[in-house]
Design a protein around this motif. Structure first.
Motif, PDB file in Angstrom:
ATOM      1  N   THR A   8      19.042 -60.754 -44.437  1.00 54.86           N
ATOM      2  CA  THR A   8      18.873 -60.938 -42.997  1.00 54.86           C
ATOM      3  C   THR A   8      19.255 -62.376 -42.632  1.00 54.86           C
ATOM      4  OG1 THR A   8      16.552 -61.539 -43.305  1.00 54.86           O
ATOM      5  CG2 THR A   8      17.036 -59.233 -42.858  1.00 54.86           C
ATOM      6  N   PRO A   9      19.932 -62.568 -41.494  1.00 55.05           N
ATOM      7  CA  PRO A   9      20.384 -63.912 -41.119  1.00 55.05           C
ATOM      8  C   PRO A   9      19.268 -64.949 -41.057  1.00 55.05           C
ATOM      9  CG  PRO A   9      21.471 -62.259 -39.763  1.00 55.05           C
ATOM     10  CD  PRO A   9      20.433 -61.537 -40.569  1.00 55.05           C
ATOM     11  N   ALA A  10      18.083 -64.552 -40.587  1.00 55.38           N
ATOM     12  CA  ALA A  10      16.987 -65.525 -40.462  1.00 55.38           C
ATOM     13  C   ALA A  10      16.549 -66.046 -41.828  1.00 55.38           C
ATOM     14  CB  ALA A  10      15.810 -64.889 -39.740  1.00 55.38           C
ATOM     15  N   ILE A  11      16.463 -65.147 -42.813  1.00 56.47           N
ATOM     16  CA  ILE A  11      16.075 -65.579 -44.159  1.00 56.47           C
ATOM     17  C   ILE A  11      17.175 -66.431 -44.782  1.00 56.47           C
ATOM     18  CG2 ILE A  11      15.515 -64.786 -46.481  1.00 56.47           C
ATOM     19  CD1 ILE A  11      13.287 -64.366 -44.444  1.00 56.47           C
ATOM     20  N   GLN A  12      18.433 -66.049 -44.565  1.00 54.14           N
ATOM     21  CA  GLN A  12      19.541 -66.858 -45.064  1.00 54.14           C
ATOM     22  C   GLN A  12      19.524 -68.244 -44.426  1.00 54.14           C
ATOM     23  OE1 GLN A  12      22.984 -64.400 -44.249  1.00 54.14           O
ATOM     24  NE2 GLN A  12      22.888 -63.438 -46.259  1.00 54.14           N
ATOM     25  N   ALA A  13      19.213 -68.307 -43.132  1.00 54.45           N
ATOM     26  CA  ALA A  13      19.145 -69.598 -42.449  1.00 54.45           C
ATOM     27  C   ALA A  13      18.038 -70.467 -43.023  1.00 54.45           C
ATOM     28  CB  ALA A  13      18.931 -69.380 -40.950  1.00 54.45           C
ATOM     29  N   LEU A  14      16.905 -69.860 -43.342  1.00 56.05           N
ATOM     30  CA  LEU A  14      15.797 -70.613 -43.942  1.00 56.05           C
ATOM     31  C   LEU A  14      16.189 -71.171 -45.305  1.00 56.05           C
ATOM     32  CD1 LEU A  14      12.841 -71.503 -43.914  1.00 56.05           C
ATOM     33  CD2 LEU A  14      12.222 -69.276 -44.855  1.00 56.05           C
ATOM     34  N   LEU A  15      16.856 -70.351 -46.108  1.00 54.06           N
ATOM     35  CA  LEU A  15      17.316 -70.815 -47.424  1.00 54.06           C
ATOM     36  C   LEU A  15      18.347 -71.933 -47.279  1.00 54.06           C
ATOM     37  CD1 LEU A  15      17.650 -67.363 -49.259  1.00 54.06           C
ATOM     38  CD2 LEU A  15      15.849 -69.076 -49.545  1.00 54.06           C
ATOM     39  N   ILE A  16      19.222 -71.805 -46.293  1.00 50.31           N
ATOM     40  CA  ILE A  16      20.233 -72.837 -46.049  1.00 50.31           C
ATOM     41  C   ILE A  16      19.572 -74.151 -45.662  1.00 50.31           C
ATOM     42  CG2 ILE A  16      22.031 -73.532 -44.402  1.00 50.31           C
ATOM     43  CD1 ILE A  16      23.000 -70.601 -44.489  1.00 50.31           C
ATOM     44  N   LEU A  17      18.541 -74.089 -44.820  1.00 48.46           N
ATOM     45  CA  LEU A  17      17.819 -75.308 -44.453  1.00 48.46           C
ATOM     46  C   LEU A  17      17.212 -75.988 -45.673  1.00 48.46           C
ATOM     47  CD1 LEU A  17      15.962 -74.391 -41.123  1.00 48.46           C
ATOM     48  CD2 LEU A  17      17.607 -76.243 -41.444  1.00 48.46           C
ATOM     49  N   CYS A  18      16.698 -75.191 -46.600  1.00 51.25           N
ATOM     50  CA  CYS A  18      16.100 -75.752 -47.815  1.00 51.25           C
ATOM     51  C   CYS A  18      17.154 -76.425 -48.680  1.00 51.25           C
ATOM     52  CB  CYS A  18      15.385 -74.656 -48.601  1.00 51.25           C
ATOM     53  SG  CYS A  18      13.927 -73.976 -47.772  1.00 51.25           S
ATOM     54  N   VAL A  19      18.297 -75.770 -48.858  1.00 51.41           N
ATOM     55  CA  VAL A  19      19.383 -76.349 -49.657  1.00 51.41           C
ATOM     56  C   VAL A  19      19.904 -77.623 -48.988  1.00 51.41           C
ATOM     57  CG1 VAL A  19      21.731 -75.983 -50.508  1.00 51.41           C
ATOM     58  CG2 VAL A  19      20.046 -74.145 -50.660  1.00 51.41           C
ATOM     59  N   CYS A  58      28.947 -69.675 -45.388  1.00 50.42           N
ATOM     60  CA  CYS A  58      28.320 -68.367 -45.637  1.00 50.42           C
ATOM     61  C   CYS A  58      28.661 -67.345 -44.554  1.00 50.42           C
ATOM     62  CB  CYS A  58      26.802 -68.529 -45.720  1.00 50.42           C
ATOM     63  SG  CYS A  58      26.244 -69.470 -47.152  1.00 50.42           S
ATOM     64  N   ARG A  59      29.451 -67.751 -43.574  1.00 51.78           N
ATOM     65  CA  ARG A  59      29.928 -66.870 -42.500  1.00 51.78           C
ATOM     66  C   ARG A  59      28.796 -66.316 -41.634  1.00 51.78           C
ATOM     67  NH1 ARG A  59      34.792 -63.389 -45.474  1.00 51.78           N
ATOM     68  NH2 ARG A  59      36.044 -65.209 -46.098  1.00 51.78           N
ATOM     69  N   LEU A  60      27.797 -67.150 -41.396  1.00 52.24           N
ATOM     70  CA  LEU A  60      26.779 -66.762 -40.422  1.00 52.24           C
ATOM     71  C   LEU A  60      27.380 -66.833 -39.023  1.00 52.24           C
ATOM     72  CD1 LEU A  60      24.784 -66.992 -42.806  1.00 52.24           C
ATOM     73  CD2 LEU A  60      23.172 -68.082 -41.230  1.00 52.24           C
ATOM     74  N   ALA A  61      26.797 -66.087 -38.098  1.00 55.49           N
ATOM     75  CA  ALA A  61      27.273 -66.088 -36.712  1.00 55.49           C
ATOM     76  C   ALA A  61      27.266 -67.511 -36.166  1.00 55.49           C
ATOM     77  CB  ALA A  61      26.404 -65.180 -35.858  1.00 55.49           C
ATOM     78  N   VAL A  62      28.171 -67.768 -35.229  1.00 57.21           N
ATOM     79  CA  VAL A  62      28.391 -69.135 -34.772  1.00 57.21           C
ATOM     80  C   VAL A  62      27.140 -69.766 -34.177  1.00 57.21           C
ATOM     81  CG1 VAL A  62      29.197 -68.402 -32.485  1.00 57.21           C
ATOM     82  CG2 VAL A  62      29.951 -70.598 -33.430  1.00 57.21           C
ATOM     83  N   TRP A  63      26.275 -68.939 -33.527  1.00 56.12           N
ATOM     84  CA  TRP A  63      25.083 -69.547 -32.924  1.00 56.12           C
ATOM     85  C   TRP A  63      24.137 -70.103 -33.987  1.00 56.12           C
ATOM     86  CZ3 TRP A  63      26.209 -64.285 -32.101  1.00 56.12           C
ATOM     87  CH2 TRP A  63      25.464 -63.384 -32.860  1.00 56.12           C
ATOM     88  N   TRP A  64      24.176 -69.573 -35.198  1.00 57.00           N
ATOM     89  CA  TRP A  64      23.338 -70.111 -36.260  1.00 57.00           C
ATOM     90  C   TRP A  64      23.761 -71.530 -36.626  1.00 57.00           C
ATOM     91  CZ3 TRP A  64      18.753 -68.635 -37.492  1.00 57.00           C
ATOM     92  CH2 TRP A  64      18.387 -67.291 -37.370  1.00 57.00           C
ATOM     93  N   LEU A  65      25.046 -71.840 -36.507  1.00 57.94           N
ATOM     94  CA  LEU A  65      25.509 -73.193 -36.796  1.00 57.94           C
ATOM     95  C   LEU A  65      24.834 -74.209 -35.872  1.00 57.94           C
ATOM     96  CD1 LEU A  65      27.685 -71.385 -38.174  1.00 57.94           C
ATOM     97  CD2 LEU A  65      29.355 -73.149 -37.566  1.00 57.94           C
TER      98      LEU A  65
END
Length: 253
Positions: A8-19, A58-65
């Motif tokens: 899920t994008p939200a979990i991927q975003a959380l992991l990205i923030l940690c990295v 990771c090709r998340l949607a642009v708003w996640w950037l």
């Protein structure tokens, strides 16, 4: 079916923030012996920049950037307000019971409104008893309205978030309305049990909705989607309930 939790994008975003935080700390660690001092605001910007770059890779949607870039700065600014810890907990709990698994389903809380309910009412099969299901029924407005107009039929709403579900149950009880509301995931329903299914979801859910409806809904039943189209499947019904507003789409199954 729902996608795996880790996808899920939200979990991927959380992991990205940690990295990204680990990378920013690494830069800070090497900067200090070299005589550089990174201020909190520059550290936050560096954290956000790393997060946005990784999200792009990771090709998340642009708003996640944008969300990931500005989140560390926003967190720093909020921390400067020195708000009491209980306030953060209260806000978190309120958002949790309001949105529940939105991070996974990608279906936020969308209220539809009276013009939409009236448009659906006009399109319901006439002169016979029907079973109607509103998937993601929110505060229950559509179901309550339609049940008042068609008391001979059965109107049901399903909502996964606890707070909207509870509000809809209370509204039905206090008004004496014969409609019903259940808490749960609409993907676990059998659409064959209903003559009409109404959805106001999100673009992310439309292909899954179509696959389920096509596999389960009986010939002659109706599927409605407010605002969001189903890619590759032209609707049989197109109505604009509100002037200059979104479209109500309908398919004869």
């Amino acid at each position: 079916m729902r996608r795996p939790l880790w996808r899920t994008p939200a979990i991927q975003a959380l992991l990205i923030l940690c990295v990204a935080l680990a990378l920013a700390n690494l830069i800070d660690l090497f900067a200090e012996p070299a005589g550089f001092s990174i201020s909190p605001i520059w550290f936050s910007l560096l954290h956000g920049l790393f997060a946005a770059v990784i999200a792009r890779a990771c090709r998340l949607a642009v708003w996640w950037l944008y969300i990931l870039f500005f989140f560390p700065v926003a967190a720093l600014l909020v921390s400067a307000l020195h708000l009491p810890p209980w306030l953060f907990l209260a806000v978190f709990l309120f958002l949790l019971v309001l949105f529940w698994s939105t991070f996974r389903s990608q279906v936020p809380f969308y209220p539809s409104g009276l013009p939409v309910w009236r448009a659906v009412e006009e399109l319901l099969p006439k002169h016979r008893v029907i079973r109607f299901m509103d998937i993601g029924s929110g505060l229950g407005g559509a179901v309550l309205h339609l049940a008042r107009q068609r008391p001979e039929s059965e109107f049901i709403g399903i909502e996964i978030a606890p707070l909207p579900w509870l509000v809809s149950r209370l509204r039905a009880s206090l008004s004496g309305n014969r409609c019903s509301f259940v808490r749960g995931d609409y993907l676990l329903l059998d659409f064959a049990d209903y003559d009409v299914v109404f959805a106001y979801l999100s673009p992310a859910a439309m292909q899954t909705l179509w696959s389920k409806a096509k596999a389960e809904m009986r010939p002659g039943s109706l599927l409605f989607s407010y605002e969001f189209e189903i890619p590759g499947h032209a609707p049989d019904i197109v109505i604009q309930p509100k002037e200059h507003g979104p479209i109500l789409h309908g398919w004869h199954m």
